[in-house]
Design a protein around this motif. Sequence first.
Motif, mmCIF file in Angstrom:
data_model
loop_
_atom_site.group_PDB
_atom_site.id
_atom_site.type_symbol
_atom_site.label_atom_id
_atom_site.label_comp_id
_atom_site.label_asym_id
_atom_site.label_seq_id
_atom_site.Cartn_x
_atom_site.Cartn_y
_atom_site.Cartn_z
ATOM 1 N N GLU A 85 26.946 -11.834 47.699
ATOM 2 C CA GLU A 85 25.594 -11.572 48.208
ATOM 3 C C GLU A 85 24.657 -12.779 48.145
ATOM 4 O O GLU A 85 24.609 -13.492 47.146
ATOM 5 C CB GLU A 85 24.995 -10.396 47.423
ATOM 6 C CG GLU A 85 23.711 -9.862 48.030
ATOM 7 C CD GLU A 85 23.217 -8.610 47.297
ATOM 8 O OE1 GLU A 85 24.041 -7.760 46.932
ATOM 9 O OE2 GLU A 85 22.004 -8.506 47.088
ATOM 10 N N HIS A 110 20.619 -14.478 48.834
ATOM 11 C CA HIS A 110 19.191 -14.191 48.603
ATOM 12 C C HIS A 110 18.943 -13.393 47.321
ATOM 13 O O HIS A 110 18.018 -12.592 47.254
ATOM 14 C CB HIS A 110 18.581 -13.433 49.800
ATOM 15 C CG HIS A 110 18.749 -14.156 51.103
ATOM 16 N ND1 HIS A 110 18.257 -15.430 51.310
ATOM 17 C CD2 HIS A 110 19.369 -13.800 52.254
ATOM 18 C CE1 HIS A 110 18.570 -15.815 52.541
ATOM 19 N NE2 HIS A 110 19.243 -14.851 53.131
ATOM 20 N N LYS A 162 17.419 -12.792 43.845
ATOM 21 C CA LYS A 162 16.285 -13.367 43.119
ATOM 22 C C LYS A 162 16.733 -13.613 41.688
ATOM 23 O O LYS A 162 17.230 -12.720 41.002
ATOM 24 C CB LYS A 162 15.119 -12.381 43.144
ATOM 25 C CG LYS A 162 13.854 -12.950 42.545
ATOM 26 C CD LYS A 162 12.654 -12.107 42.978
ATOM 27 C CE LYS A 162 11.411 -12.326 42.128
ATOM 28 N NZ LYS A 162 11.098 -13.688 41.763
ATOM 29 N N ASP A 209 19.893 -6.585 37.003
ATOM 30 C CA ASP A 209 19.903 -6.530 38.465
ATOM 31 C C ASP A 209 20.381 -7.852 39.051
ATOM 32 O O ASP A 209 21.198 -7.882 39.967
ATOM 33 C CB ASP A 209 18.495 -6.228 38.999
ATOM 34 C CG ASP A 209 18.231 -4.740 39.017
ATOM 35 O OD1 ASP A 209 19.104 -3.993 38.541
ATOM 36 O OD2 ASP A 209 17.160 -4.326 39.489
ATOM 37 N N TYR A 210 19.851 -8.940 38.506
ATOM 38 C CA TYR A 210 20.237 -10.254 39.004
ATOM 39 C C TYR A 210 21.728 -10.509 38.778
ATOM 40 O O TYR A 210 22.441 -10.991 39.667
ATOM 41 C CB TYR A 210 19.379 -11.322 38.336
ATOM 42 C CG TYR A 210 19.972 -12.716 38.376
ATOM 43 C CD1 TYR A 210 20.396 -13.276 39.584
ATOM 44 C CD2 TYR A 210 20.134 -13.453 37.209
ATOM 45 C CE1 TYR A 210 20.962 -14.538 39.618
ATOM 46 C CE2 TYR A 210 20.695 -14.718 37.241
ATOM 47 C CZ TYR A 210 21.111 -15.252 38.442
ATOM 48 O OH TYR A 210 21.687 -16.488 38.475
ATOM 49 N N LYS A 226 23.803 -4.967 46.596
ATOM 50 C CA LYS A 226 23.525 -4.018 47.677
ATOM 51 C C LYS A 226 24.815 -3.419 48.213
ATOM 52 O O LYS A 226 24.887 -2.256 48.518
ATOM 53 C CB LYS A 226 22.780 -4.727 48.811
ATOM 54 C CG LYS A 226 21.387 -5.203 48.405
ATOM 55 C CD LYS A 226 20.566 -5.548 49.649
ATOM 56 C CE LYS A 226 19.200 -6.091 49.288
ATOM 57 N NZ LYS A 226 19.193 -7.557 49.113
ATOM 58 N N SER A 271 15.072 -18.929 52.333
ATOM 59 C CA SER A 271 14.725 -17.870 51.378
ATOM 60 C C SER A 271 14.871 -16.485 52.005
ATOM 61 O O SER A 271 14.856 -15.481 51.311
ATOM 62 C CB SER A 271 13.308 -18.072 50.845
ATOM 63 O OG SER A 271 12.411 -18.156 51.936
ATOM 64 N N ALA A 272 14.968 -16.443 53.335
ATOM 65 C CA ALA A 272 15.227 -15.179 54.039
ATOM 66 C C ALA A 272 15.984 -15.508 55.320
ATOM 67 O O ALA A 272 15.942 -16.644 55.791
ATOM 68 C CB ALA A 272 13.912 -14.484 54.364
ATOM 69 N N GLN A 319 17.591 -12.152 62.634
ATOM 70 C CA GLN A 319 17.241 -10.744 62.350
ATOM 71 C C GLN A 319 17.037 -9.964 63.648
ATOM 72 O O GLN A 319 17.456 -8.801 63.755
ATOM 73 C CB GLN A 319 15.972 -10.671 61.495
ATOM 74 C CG GLN A 319 16.181 -11.222 60.085
ATOM 75 C CD GLN A 319 15.092 -10.770 59.117
ATOM 76 O OE1 GLN A 319 14.713 -9.612 59.087
ATOM 77 N NE2 GLN A 319 14.574 -11.708 58.332
ATOM 78 N N TYR A 331 16.152 -6.352 56.858
ATOM 79 C CA TYR A 331 16.410 -7.139 55.656
ATOM 80 C C TYR A 331 15.515 -6.648 54.529
ATOM 81 O O TYR A 331 14.351 -6.342 54.763
ATOM 82 C CB TYR A 331 16.141 -8.616 55.986
ATOM 83 C CG TYR A 331 16.195 -9.521 54.796
ATOM 84 C CD1 TYR A 331 17.398 -9.776 54.162
ATOM 85 C CD2 TYR A 331 15.036 -10.104 54.314
ATOM 86 C CE1 TYR A 331 17.443 -10.601 53.069
ATOM 87 C CE2 TYR A 331 15.075 -10.933 53.219
ATOM 88 C CZ TYR A 331 16.289 -11.177 52.598
ATOM 89 O OH TYR A 331 16.334 -11.990 51.502
ATOM 90 N N LYS A 332 16.021 -6.549 53.308
ATOM 91 C CA LYS A 332 15.361 -6.027 52.103
ATOM 92 C C LYS A 332 15.496 -4.527 52.004
ATOM 93 O O LYS A 332 15.262 -3.791 52.932
ATOM 94 C CB LYS A 332 13.862 -6.378 52.002
ATOM 95 C CG LYS A 332 13.633 -7.825 51.660
ATOM 96 C CD LYS A 332 13.892 -8.111 50.189
ATOM 97 C CE LYS A 332 13.918 -9.627 49.950
ATOM 98 N NZ LYS A 332 14.484 -10.013 48.683
#
Lengths: 107, 415
Positions: free
Chosen positions: A23, A25, A27, A40-41, A46, A86-87, A93, A106-107
């Motif tokens: 995965e 991006h 954080k 989580d990191y 996802k 960063s995205a 997209q 995304y997100k």
Amino acid sequence: MLILECPYCGVKAEETELSPGYEAHLKRFGPGSSDTEFEDYMFARKNPKGVHFERWRHVYGCGKWFLAARDTATLEVFGTYAAQSSAPPAALQDKIKAKRPDWKGYK
Amino acid sequence: MKRYSVFAIAKEALSHHMGWERAWASPLPKKSYDVIIVGAGGHGLATAFYLGKNYGITNVAVIEKGWLGGGNTGRNTTIIRSNYLQDPSAAIYEKARSLYETMSQDLNYNVMFSPRGLLMLAQTHHEIRGYQRTAHANALQGVSTEWISPQRVKELVPIISLDGPRYPVLGALYQARGGTARHDAVAWGYARACSAMGMDIIQQCEVTGVTSEGGAVTGVNTSKGFIGCKKLGVVVAGHSGQVADMAGFRLPVEAVALQALVSEPIKPCMDVVVMANTVHGYMSQSDKGEMVIGGGTDGFNNFTQRGSFHHIEETLRALIETFPMISRLKMLRQWGGIVDMTGDRSPIISKTPLGNCFINCGWGTGGFKAIPGSGWAMAELVAKGEPGPLAEAFNMWRFKEGQFIDESVAAGVAH
């Protein structure tokens, strides 16, 4: 067989020339973060059945890391882009949205 | 349920075998159940079976989006072993292996368990130390394994080449009671036994949503309508993350493809299971004579049940050095399964943020061998609401607390 275009050297490389890195991006959290943030990191992923943003390394080519958008349910590759993003780029997209109207974004 | 026996065969022969009843019923779902198990693979069906057998809970539905045992239960290389290093792993896999010993009798269904012996080859000096350590750990855990010499390996596997140019065989970890079983029969046997206890096995019924109220699950929306439940068990392997997402929590799981392949059938040449973990391939011979071969996982998220071609080539290239005779074999077919890998490569049998929802996943590449033990532990968790000794260490909060079960690999092979 997956074929991804390295955004740095422009080579259309098939997967034996590449090394997957899961995965993208994520954080990052380190000292000072909460246990949940760090968990989580480190571990939460996802893992979508569908559009997935992920890291790849052009390991037997230019050696650089880059990012890719791919469908995990069909193996279709939507595009690749530089690791310093960063995205995902807006154009990419939009392209995914056009191909996958159900995609929640995304997100 | 009519019992299967030699007398039943003789009796049915009189009517030209037209009188056999269906092995399990295919009912429509009821409005609600005490327990719904999502996923009619080996683990889900075993959970239902032990809920009935050990805890008397039979108002149970097992719902499945495809067909029974059509996922990883029917896609693995059927290897059964329990030679793990860490105590929690050894405990649950040994429980599973011991349940396999009597499974055919317990289920009145021939699962063809064949404790033919299993070897893990040591092909580097590092592996010698590693496997000797595992043999000592197994001795303390009550798991019967031993370290054996290359000469003994040759006696057990005459077709092996001990002095491969890159990776000579330096010894092996031997589990004499490891082996194989018929994978489909395990799912079918459990399904038949569950059906006989009055449980509903509902195939072609996909879960599309999980409904909850005040932190507790009330039921599931499916392609056959809403089904209510008092407790929910999620046992769906590769799609665990998707079902967890419906229930509103996340899992430390990623889905990747693992492949296997079989050769054309040949005469019996190898009556043990051999795993070569340094080069990463494993092989056994099926009763039909096919060489059943497995290798490594692909390294990227994948839900397509097909893997990368170059992994087949890598696996075969590796095995040909140790088994030169297979270089002339044609491979008949190849397939992939979607395995759910956790951060420490050990499974999750756990409570979830929803009080009456329980999850069993993360078996990764080592699920088939664990089926009865996993079902046994999951049934205890679902019935009592708290994990028993087998499941305790496998809770999903271990990732937060750093209490990993560091097999680093569920299959005991390098991923």
